[in-house]
Design an enzyme around this catalytic site. Structure first.
Site, PDB file in Angstrom:
ATOM      1  N   HIS A  66       0.842  -1.196   0.000  1.00  0.00           N
ATOM      2  CA  HIS A  66       0.000   0.000   0.000  1.00  0.00           C
ATOM      3  C   HIS A  66       0.876   1.245   0.000  1.00  0.00           C
ATOM      4  O   HIS A  66       1.748   1.379   0.859  1.00  0.00           O
ATOM      5  CB  HIS A  66      -0.888   0.037   1.252  1.00  0.00           C
ATOM      6  CG  HIS A  66      -1.616  -1.234   1.529  1.00  0.00           C
ATOM      7  ND1 HIS A  66      -1.920  -1.656   2.801  1.00  0.00           N
ATOM      8  CD2 HIS A  66      -2.105  -2.185   0.690  1.00  0.00           C
ATOM      9  CE1 HIS A  66      -2.579  -2.801   2.751  1.00  0.00           C
ATOM     10  NE2 HIS A  66      -2.696  -3.155   1.479  1.00  0.00           N
ATOM     11  N   TYR A 129       3.722   2.204  13.834  1.00  0.00           N
ATOM     12  CA  TYR A 129       4.112   3.224  12.854  1.00  0.00           C
ATOM     13  C   TYR A 129       3.504   4.576  13.208  1.00  0.00           C
ATOM     14  O   TYR A 129       2.353   4.681  13.626  1.00  0.00           O
ATOM     15  CB  TYR A 129       3.762   2.808  11.429  1.00  0.00           C
ATOM     16  CG  TYR A 129       2.352   2.354  11.173  1.00  0.00           C
ATOM     17  CD1 TYR A 129       1.421   3.191  10.566  1.00  0.00           C
ATOM     18  CD2 TYR A 129       1.944   1.054  11.507  1.00  0.00           C
ATOM     19  CE1 TYR A 129       0.130   2.772  10.311  1.00  0.00           C
ATOM     20  CE2 TYR A 129       0.651   0.624  11.254  1.00  0.00           C
ATOM     21  CZ  TYR A 129      -0.252   1.489  10.654  1.00  0.00           C
ATOM     22  OH  TYR A 129      -1.537   1.069  10.404  1.00  0.00           O
TER      23      TYR A 129
END
Length: 466
Positions: A66, A129
């Site tokens: 992605h 993240y």
């Protein structure tokens, strides 16, 4: 123990970060994100606003590929993963792939538009993240995908994909040949109807990623106009808009207009750039100085004499709060429309012998050269900060320039009479104070690889129309 280090990869902007991991028999500790140290080591100051954790229970869980509309800083708190990245940005590096194992002592910085994937090698794995924009369904609609099994990318998955755990969505992603490249973030030129705006439009003519807008589309002095404008597509904003009527700025109405555009308007652009993670180019002026220094460096303290200079200095200070900014300081600007050079040429052709100020010194700046300098800084990715830009060559007075214009158009330069500033403005009211010296030091822009044109050469070309 590793030392903190930031290492490049074959994908531009994709960085590997080595993290110190001090520990003993009880476990370990790490500074997973430490802005000051990591920026100093070479990581972009990307401004994260959201922290996400993907908990993966089993070995072989595989997610991706992605590409998202934000920057990401990836690490693991527990476990071990195989990370893979594919550059899906429009441009010559589209399709470039890189892979690296991520353990607690390794982090990865992933720039916007680079496809991201991982496979769990040791479970449970807490994959964490940081991102510098808030997730939303609208943002997710901007994702670009490529298939984990794409033969061109040829990622060497440690666990074959037919034995891994994938979602149906990830299995259905297109091959690289059918993937939609992430477009380059656009450039916005504000103040497109002014002389610099027109020069930038000419310089970037043919570039489909540049939008040049005038005051009708975006009036930075009007809060409602700025609030209604969509800055989301832009990665670079060039502010060529300003209130430049130096004498009018000394009047009550002009003072308000100058502050509205040069200070409050600039502040609105800074906040738009901050919100949308855009670089901001702002054009400044020699009027931020009082002119007592013979030559002005970029680091000279502000000392403006009049309202215009005060508003420009205030605007510069606001722009400097933005990490990714260029302040391009210039002087004696000449471009389309009425200006000193055209006025002198017209006087010469009409047989008029003017008195011209001879005790104000500096160099001209032609808008075509200013546009080239701005393009140079952006394309080279030069260090952010302030750069002086003007023509090169000897420092001259306005009277010297007038004489040279007369000479170049075939008139007798002796027809120009130098006078002092005091003499020139005697008996006149509403005149703003001018700096006696407007000459700018050009060492910093030259060190950045840009060579300013010689003033006399540029003047010749300008008068000849070439």
């Amino acid at each position: 123990m590793k030392q903190l280090a930031v290492r490049p990869t074959p994908i531009p902007g994709l960085l590997v970060i080595d993290l110190p991991l001090p520990g003993d028999s009880r476990g370990w500790f790490k500074e997973n994100w430490q802005r000051a140290k990591m920026v100093a080591a070479g990581l972009p100051d990307f401004g994260p606003v959201q922290n996400n954790i993907s908990f993966n229970q089993a070995v072989g869980v595989t997610r991706g590929i992605h590409a998202e509309p934000w920057d990401k800083y990836i690490s693991v708190a527990t476990g071990r993963v195989f990370g893979a990245w594919v550059d899906l940005r429009e441009g010559p590096t589209f399709g470039t792939a890189y892979w690296h194992e991520i353990t607690p002592d390794v982090a990865i910085f992933v720039p916007r538009g680079v496809g991201n994937a991982f496979q769990t090698l040791e479970a449970p794995a807490a994959y964490t993240y940081l991102v510098n924009d808030h997730w939303s369904e609208a943002a997710q609609a901007q994702y670009t995908f490529v298939n984990l099994a794409d033969e061109t990318v040829a990622i060497p998955w440690p666990i074959p994909l037919d034995q891994a755990e994938l979602s149906d969505k990830d299995r259905a992603h297109p091959r690289l040949a059918d993937a939609v490249p992430v477009p380059r973030r656009r450039t916005l030129v504000v103040g497109g109807t002014g002389q610099l705006g027109r020069a930038l439009a000419r310089h970037w003519d043919g570039r489909e990623d540049v939008d040049v807008v005038g005051r009708a589309a975006l009036d930075i002095a009007d809060p409602a106009s700025v609030a209604a404008f969509d800055f989301a597509p832009y990665g670079t904003i060039v502010n060529a808009a300003a209130h430049t009527a130096v004498d009018a700025a000394e009047t009550p109405e002009g003072r308000r207009e100058a502050w509205a555009a040069n200070v409050h308007g600039v502040a609105r652009l800074v906040e738009a750039a901050r919100e949308h993670r855009a670089r901001l180019v702002h054009v400044s002026s020699d009027y931020v100085f009082d002119g007592t220094a013979e030559v002005h460096t970029e680091d000279e303290a502000f000392s403006p004499l009049g309202v215009y200079g005060q508003t420009k200095a205030a605007g510069d200070a606001i722009v400097a709060t933005l990490p990714e900014h260029y302040v391009v300081r210039t002087s004696w600007v000449v471009g389309d429309g009425g200006n000193f050079v055209r006025t002198m040429a017209s006087l010469a052709e009409r047989g008029i012998d003017p008195a011209v100020v001879g005790d104000q010194t500096g160099r001209l700046t032609f808008t075509a050269d200013l546009a080239r300098a701005i393009d140079h800084l952006l394309e080279r990715g030069s260090a952010f900060g302030t750069y002086n830009v003007s023509s090169s060559g000897p420092i001259v007075s306005w009277a010297d320039l007038a004489r040279r214009v007369y000479e170049l158009v075939g008139a007798d330069p002796a027809r120009v009479t130098p006078v002092s500033t005091e003499e020139y403005y005697a008996g006149k009211t509403g005149i703003a104070p001018r700096p006696a010296s407007s000459a700018l030091d050009l060492a910093r822009i030259t060190a950045a690889g840009f060579e300013p044109r010689d003033q006399d050469e540029a003047l010749r070309e300008y008068l000849s129309g070439s």
